[in-house]
Design a protein around this motif. Structure first.
Motif, PDB file in Angstrom:
ATOM      1  N   ALA A 110     -10.937   5.566   2.862  1.00 45.09           N
ATOM      2  CA  ALA A 110      -9.649   4.880   2.986  1.00 45.09           C
ATOM      3  C   ALA A 110      -9.410   3.943   1.813  1.00 45.09           C
ATOM      4  O   ALA A 110      -8.283   3.838   1.303  1.00 45.09           O
ATOM      5  CB  ALA A 110      -9.603   4.111   4.306  1.00 45.09           C
ATOM      6  N   ILE A 111     -10.458   3.260   1.366  1.00 46.68           N
ATOM      7  CA  ILE A 111     -10.324   2.361   0.215  1.00 46.68           C
ATOM      8  C   ILE A 111      -9.938   3.160  -1.030  1.00 46.68           C
ATOM      9  O   ILE A 111      -9.054   2.752  -1.804  1.00 46.68           O
ATOM     10  CB  ILE A 111     -11.631   1.576  -0.003  1.00 46.68           C
ATOM     11  CG1 ILE A 111     -11.850   0.580   1.133  1.00 46.68           C
ATOM     12  CG2 ILE A 111     -11.611   0.847  -1.350  1.00 46.68           C
ATOM     13  CD1 ILE A 111     -13.216  -0.076   1.131  1.00 46.68           C
ATOM     14  N   ALA A 112     -10.593   4.287  -1.237  1.00 43.07           N
ATOM     15  CA  ALA A 112     -10.244   5.140  -2.379  1.00 43.07           C
ATOM     16  C   ALA A 112      -8.824   5.673  -2.251  1.00 43.07           C
ATOM     17  O   ALA A 112      -8.075   5.743  -3.248  1.00 43.07           O
ATOM     18  CB  ALA A 112     -11.247   6.296  -2.477  1.00 43.07           C
ATOM     19  N   ALA A 113      -8.419   6.032  -1.018  1.00 44.98           N
ATOM     20  CA  ALA A 113      -7.063   6.537  -0.799  1.00 44.98           C
ATOM     21  C   ALA A 113      -6.027   5.459  -1.084  1.00 44.98           C
ATOM     22  O   ALA A 113      -4.941   5.750  -1.611  1.00 44.98           O
ATOM     23  CB  ALA A 113      -6.925   7.037   0.638  1.00 44.98           C
ATOM     24  N   TYR A 114      -6.352   4.211  -0.761  1.00 46.43           N
ATOM     25  CA  TYR A 114      -5.412   3.115  -1.036  1.00 46.43           C
ATOM     26  C   TYR A 114      -5.168   2.976  -2.540  1.00 46.43           C
ATOM     27  O   TYR A 114      -4.028   2.793  -2.982  1.00 46.43           O
ATOM     28  CB  TYR A 114      -5.956   1.809  -0.459  1.00 46.43           C
ATOM     29  CG  TYR A 114      -5.097   0.614  -0.772  1.00 46.43           C
ATOM     30  CD1 TYR A 114      -3.793   0.528  -0.288  1.00 46.43           C
ATOM     31  CD2 TYR A 114      -5.575  -0.431  -1.550  1.00 46.43           C
ATOM     32  CE1 TYR A 114      -2.996  -0.564  -0.573  1.00 46.43           C
ATOM     33  CE2 TYR A 114      -4.782  -1.537  -1.846  1.00 46.43           C
ATOM     34  CZ  TYR A 114      -3.495  -1.588  -1.355  1.00 46.43           C
ATOM     35  OH  TYR A 114      -2.703  -2.673  -1.643  1.00 46.43           O
ATOM     36  N   TRP A 115      -6.236   3.081  -3.314  1.00 52.01           N
ATOM     37  CA  TRP A 115      -6.053   3.017  -4.761  1.00 52.01           C
ATOM     38  C   TRP A 115      -5.254   4.222  -5.251  1.00 52.01           C
ATOM     39  O   TRP A 115      -4.325   4.092  -6.058  1.00 52.01           O
ATOM     40  CB  TRP A 115      -7.404   2.994  -5.486  1.00 52.01           C
ATOM     41  CG  TRP A 115      -7.227   3.018  -6.973  1.00 52.01           C
ATOM     42  CD1 TRP A 115      -6.948   1.970  -7.792  1.00 52.01           C
ATOM     43  CD2 TRP A 115      -7.251   4.184  -7.812  1.00 52.01           C
ATOM     44  NE1 TRP A 115      -6.801   2.383  -9.097  1.00 52.01           N
ATOM     45  CE2 TRP A 115      -6.980   3.752  -9.135  1.00 52.01           C
ATOM     46  CE3 TRP A 115      -7.472   5.539  -7.579  1.00 52.01           C
ATOM     47  CZ2 TRP A 115      -6.933   4.631 -10.216  1.00 52.01           C
ATOM     48  CZ3 TRP A 115      -7.420   6.424  -8.658  1.00 52.01           C
ATOM     49  CH2 TRP A 115      -7.159   5.954  -9.957  1.00 52.01           C
ATOM     50  N   LEU A 116      -5.578   5.390  -4.746  1.00 51.56           N
ATOM     51  CA  LEU A 116      -4.919   6.609  -5.216  1.00 51.56           C
ATOM     52  C   LEU A 116      -3.439   6.646  -4.850  1.00 51.56           C
ATOM     53  O   LEU A 116      -2.600   7.082  -5.639  1.00 51.56           O
ATOM     54  CB  LEU A 116      -5.637   7.827  -4.628  1.00 51.56           C
ATOM     55  CG  LEU A 116      -5.138   9.207  -5.078  1.00 51.56           C
ATOM     56  CD1 LEU A 116      -5.386   9.398  -6.565  1.00 51.56           C
ATOM     57  CD2 LEU A 116      -5.818  10.306  -4.270  1.00 51.56           C
ATOM     58  N   LEU A 117      -3.105   6.177  -3.644  1.00 51.68           N
ATOM     59  CA  LEU A 117      -1.739   6.314  -3.144  1.00 51.68           C
ATOM     60  C   LEU A 117      -0.856   5.108  -3.448  1.00 51.68           C
ATOM     61  O   LEU A 117       0.356   5.256  -3.609  1.00 51.68           O
ATOM     62  CB  LEU A 117      -1.758   6.537  -1.628  1.00 51.68           C
ATOM     63  CG  LEU A 117      -2.466   7.813  -1.142  1.00 51.68           C
ATOM     64  CD1 LEU A 117      -2.542   7.812   0.388  1.00 51.68           C
ATOM     65  CD2 LEU A 117      -1.739   9.048  -1.632  1.00 51.68           C
ATOM     66  N   ILE A 118      -1.437   3.902  -3.540  1.00 52.04           N
ATOM     67  CA  ILE A 118      -0.613   2.697  -3.584  1.00 52.04           C
ATOM     68  C   ILE A 118      -0.942   1.788  -4.756  1.00 52.04           C
ATOM     69  O   ILE A 118      -0.068   1.440  -5.558  1.00 52.04           O
ATOM     70  CB  ILE A 118      -0.735   1.931  -2.245  1.00 52.04           C
ATOM     71  CG1 ILE A 118      -0.162   2.794  -1.111  1.00 52.04           C
ATOM     72  CG2 ILE A 118      -0.009   0.584  -2.315  1.00 52.04           C
ATOM     73  CD1 ILE A 118      -0.303   2.200   0.266  1.00 52.04           C
ATOM     74  N   ASP A 119      -2.188   1.364  -4.873  1.00 55.10           N
ATOM     75  CA  ASP A 119      -2.538   0.353  -5.875  1.00 55.10           C
ATOM     76  C   ASP A 119      -3.257   1.016  -7.047  1.00 55.10           C
ATOM     77  O   ASP A 119      -4.474   1.092  -7.087  1.00 55.10           O
ATOM     78  CB  ASP A 119      -3.429  -0.716  -5.235  1.00 55.10           C
ATOM     79  CG  ASP A 119      -3.677  -1.891  -6.175  1.00 55.10           C
ATOM     80  OD1 ASP A 119      -3.122  -1.886  -7.292  1.00 55.10           O
ATOM     81  OD2 ASP A 119      -4.425  -2.809  -5.789  1.00 55.10           O
ATOM     82  N   ARG A 120      -2.502   1.487  -8.031  1.00 55.30           N
ATOM     83  CA  ARG A 120      -3.081   2.248  -9.142  1.00 55.30           C
ATOM     84  C   ARG A 120      -3.283   1.405 -10.393  1.00 55.30           C
ATOM     85  O   ARG A 120      -3.417   1.953 -11.503  1.00 55.30           O
ATOM     86  CB  ARG A 120      -2.184   3.437  -9.468  1.00 55.30           C
ATOM     87  CG  ARG A 120      -2.043   4.428  -8.311  1.00 55.30           C
ATOM     88  CD  ARG A 120      -1.186   5.608  -8.710  1.00 55.30           C
ATOM     89  NE  ARG A 120      -0.990   6.526  -7.608  1.00 55.30           N
ATOM     90  CZ  ARG A 120      -0.231   7.618  -7.669  1.00 55.30           C
ATOM     91  NH1 ARG A 120       0.419   7.890  -8.810  1.00 55.30           N
ATOM     92  NH2 ARG A 120      -0.104   8.406  -6.634  1.00 55.30           N
ATOM     93  N   ARG A 121      -3.361   0.113 -10.236  1.00 59.14           N
ATOM     94  CA  ARG A 121      -3.581  -0.736 -11.400  1.00 59.14           C
ATOM     95  C   ARG A 121      -4.949  -0.462 -12.010  1.00 59.14           C
ATOM     96  O   ARG A 121      -5.894  -0.099 -11.317  1.00 59.14           O
ATOM     97  CB  ARG A 121      -3.490  -2.209 -11.005  1.00 59.14           C
ATOM     98  CG  ARG A 121      -2.119  -2.655 -10.516  1.00 59.14           C
ATOM     99  CD  ARG A 121      -2.209  -4.069  -9.953  1.00 59.14           C
ATOM    100  NE  ARG A 121      -3.143  -4.139  -8.832  1.00 59.14           N
ATOM    101  CZ  ARG A 121      -3.661  -5.263  -8.368  1.00 59.14           C
ATOM    102  NH1 ARG A 121      -3.350  -6.428  -8.943  1.00 59.14           N
ATOM    103  NH2 ARG A 121      -4.509  -5.246  -7.341  1.00 59.14           N
ATOM    104  N   ALA A 122      -5.043  -0.676 -13.322  1.00 61.19           N
ATOM    105  CA  ALA A 122      -6.325  -0.446 -13.995  1.00 61.19           C
ATOM    106  C   ALA A 122      -7.402  -1.385 -13.445  1.00 61.19           C
ATOM    107  O   ALA A 122      -8.559  -0.980 -13.253  1.00 61.19           O
ATOM    108  CB  ALA A 122      -6.163  -0.658 -15.500  1.00 61.19           C
TER     109      ALA A 122
END
Length: 511
Positions: A181-193
């Motif tokens: 879920a944490i990885a999905a949050y980065w992939l789907l929503i928070d894509r900051r470097a």
């Protein structure tokens, strides 16, 4: 924040919501302590207490965290309420966390949401110390830390999330769904470097902690992986799985909360990029969706969902209006009171009135009348190894008597830690006392002893068998039972590197 408020709910100055929350916190804590003190120790709990009696880097069924906690608790006492203290404190801690997460964004509404969580049925009666206790805590802490990291971008919070994920993976593998879920949050929503760097930090720290478990499995037949991914996994489609899963979600989340979230669906989509909404929507939604897919192969237990259940309340608190909160609070109050009355009634009943449990009644008697059973069996115990036919009864008897009880026979795919604790080679020629709630004839045991005698004692109408086996025949037991156990529970794929497998080495590799 939309809505019409509850008792001045939208007024940041009102103290009413805070007073109700802290009153609920104190009241539910007292109730949970009472439940923990009067509820008998369950078989699963006693089994994990046995882990605590034998501290190790790992155990057959799951990673070791709850065993470590219980080792520390056992150093100071073994009363049920004391050993359950982490579980007693779990819901209050998470309710306080829900309040802290929501308060900066929703004001007094945060207190009402946290109160709603506190008075939910599961938060009231779930006082059992199991492997779920630590993983629920660490799932919640990892979600909270990731949310904070998403808000402020501090690598410190990403590091804390990594520690929580790693400790969760040392508790139970459901933490892996949180990692997804944490990885999905980065992939789907928070894509900051910076968020990606934080994600790498989470991976690095959690992997370093999880390496402890990998090493233990490498040296112990990959027991955790065989149990969780092979031995207990059903093959093929389970027709009852999906509808049972939906009913479980309906019971756990309750219709008013689901209705409130449905009403807020437009706001959910509009605010999905906000860390509070998008983050907890993903932290709750991704694991629950994965469980839904898994339900086609396995029946999903309610306790599997408890780690992600609090995130639904956070999402509800972030989105739902005052009307939805009022409806949910009214419903939850009545719903939970019914649970308390039912549980209180069952606890007040004499044991012999619990015969409606049918074939499980002898185990109910063993769990509630353990001392009486041991009083009847103890005169036969001198000079004999002690055993039962299942891990639950063995653990309950060991918890209450302080004597080790082995699991005699092939047992089940659960509770196989006794494969480590008992060496049947050392039993050869010795005498055994086996206490059983299964009224099996003595002939079942005859192949493994030179002489067998069966005696039956009746406790509250339940027949408890005392099997007196003289002259244990280890070769016959190895040829049948131990060989069956090896084929069923220690059959790992050839490509998997194995450093050591104590069970197979003890009984088979030297022959």
């Amino acid at each position: 924040m939309s809505g019409d408020g509850i008792h001045g709910l939208n007024d940041p100055a009102t103290p009413s919501a805070r007073r109700v929350f802290y009153a609920a916190l104190a009241g539910t804590l007292i109730l949970r302590v009472l439940f923990a003190a009067v509820l008998p120790m369950t078989g699963d709990e006693a089994y994990f207490v046995v882990w605590g009696m034998h501290p190790a880097l790992g155990y057959y069924d799951h990673p070791p965290m709850v065993g470590w906690w219980l080792t520390a608790l056992l150093a100071l006492g073994k009363a049920e309420w004391w050993l359950r203290m982490p579980a007693i404190l779990l819901s209050p801690v998470m309710a306080w966390g829900i309040m802290r997460i929501l308060r900066p964004r929703t004001g007094p509404m945060a207190y009402w949401t946290a109160t709603l969580f506190l008075i939910s049925p599961v938060s009231l009666y779930n006082v059992f110390i199991t492997t779920d206790t630590p993983v629920i805590l660490f799932i919640f802490l990892s979600g909270w830390a990731c949310y904070r990291a998403s808000l402020n971008g501090h690598l410190r919070d990403y590091a804390l999330a990594g520690v929580a994920v790693g400790l969760g993976m040392l508790s139970k593998y459901f933490e892996g769904l949180m990692a997804i879920a944490i990885a999905a949050y980065w992939l789907l929503i928070d894509r900051r470097a910076k968020a990606f760097i934080g994600l790498l930090l989470i991976v690095a720290i959690s992997a370093a902690l999880f390496a402890i478990n990998l090493y233990w499995n490498y040296e112990h037949c990959w027991d955790n992986f065989l149990f969780n991914l092979s031995n207990r996994t059903h093959k093929g489609f389970t027709p009852s799985g999906p509808p049972l899963y939906l009913l479980t979600l309906l019971y756990l989340i309750t219709p008013p909360l689901l209705l409130g979230l449905f009403r807020a669906r437009v706001a959910l989509l509009a605010r999905i990029r906000e860390p509070l909404v998008g983050g907890f929507a993903v932290f709750a939604g991704v694991p629950l969706l994965l469980f839904g897919l898994l339900s086609f192969k396995n029946v999903i237990g309610l306790h599997w969902l408890l780690g992600f259940y609090p995130f639904v309340f956070v999402l509800f608190g972030a989105l739902a209006d005052g009307r939805s909160h009022r409806q949910s609070l009214r419903f939850m109050t009545v719903f939970s009171l019914l649970h308390v009355l039912l549980l209180g009634t069952l606890l007040a009943l004499p044991v012999h009135d619990l015969r409606f449990t049918g074939k499980n009644y002898p185990m109910v008697v063993l769990g509630t009348q353990t001392e009486r059973i041991w009083q009847a069996a103890e005169p036969y115990a001198k000079g004999r190894h002690l055993a039962t036919r299942g891990y639950a009864s063995a653990a309950i008897l060991e918890y209450h008597t302080g004597r080790h009880f082995a699991v005699f026979g092939s047992g089940s795919d659960h509770g196989r830690e006794d494969d480590v604790l008992t060496d049947f080679m050392h039993w050869n020629g010795r005498n055994v006392l086996l206490i059983s709630t299964n009224n099996l004839p003595a002939s079942v045991y005859a192949p493994y002893f030179a002489h067998v005698e069966k005696r039956v004692v009746e406790i509250d109408g339940a027949p408890i068998s005392l099997i007196l086996g003289d002259g244990f025949r280890y070769p016959a037991y190895r040829r049948t039972i131990l060989t069956q156990i090896r084929e069923r529970y220690y059959h790992f794929p050839g490509w998997l590197p194995v450093g050591s497998c104590p069970f197979t080495q003890r009984y088979f590799d030297s022959r």
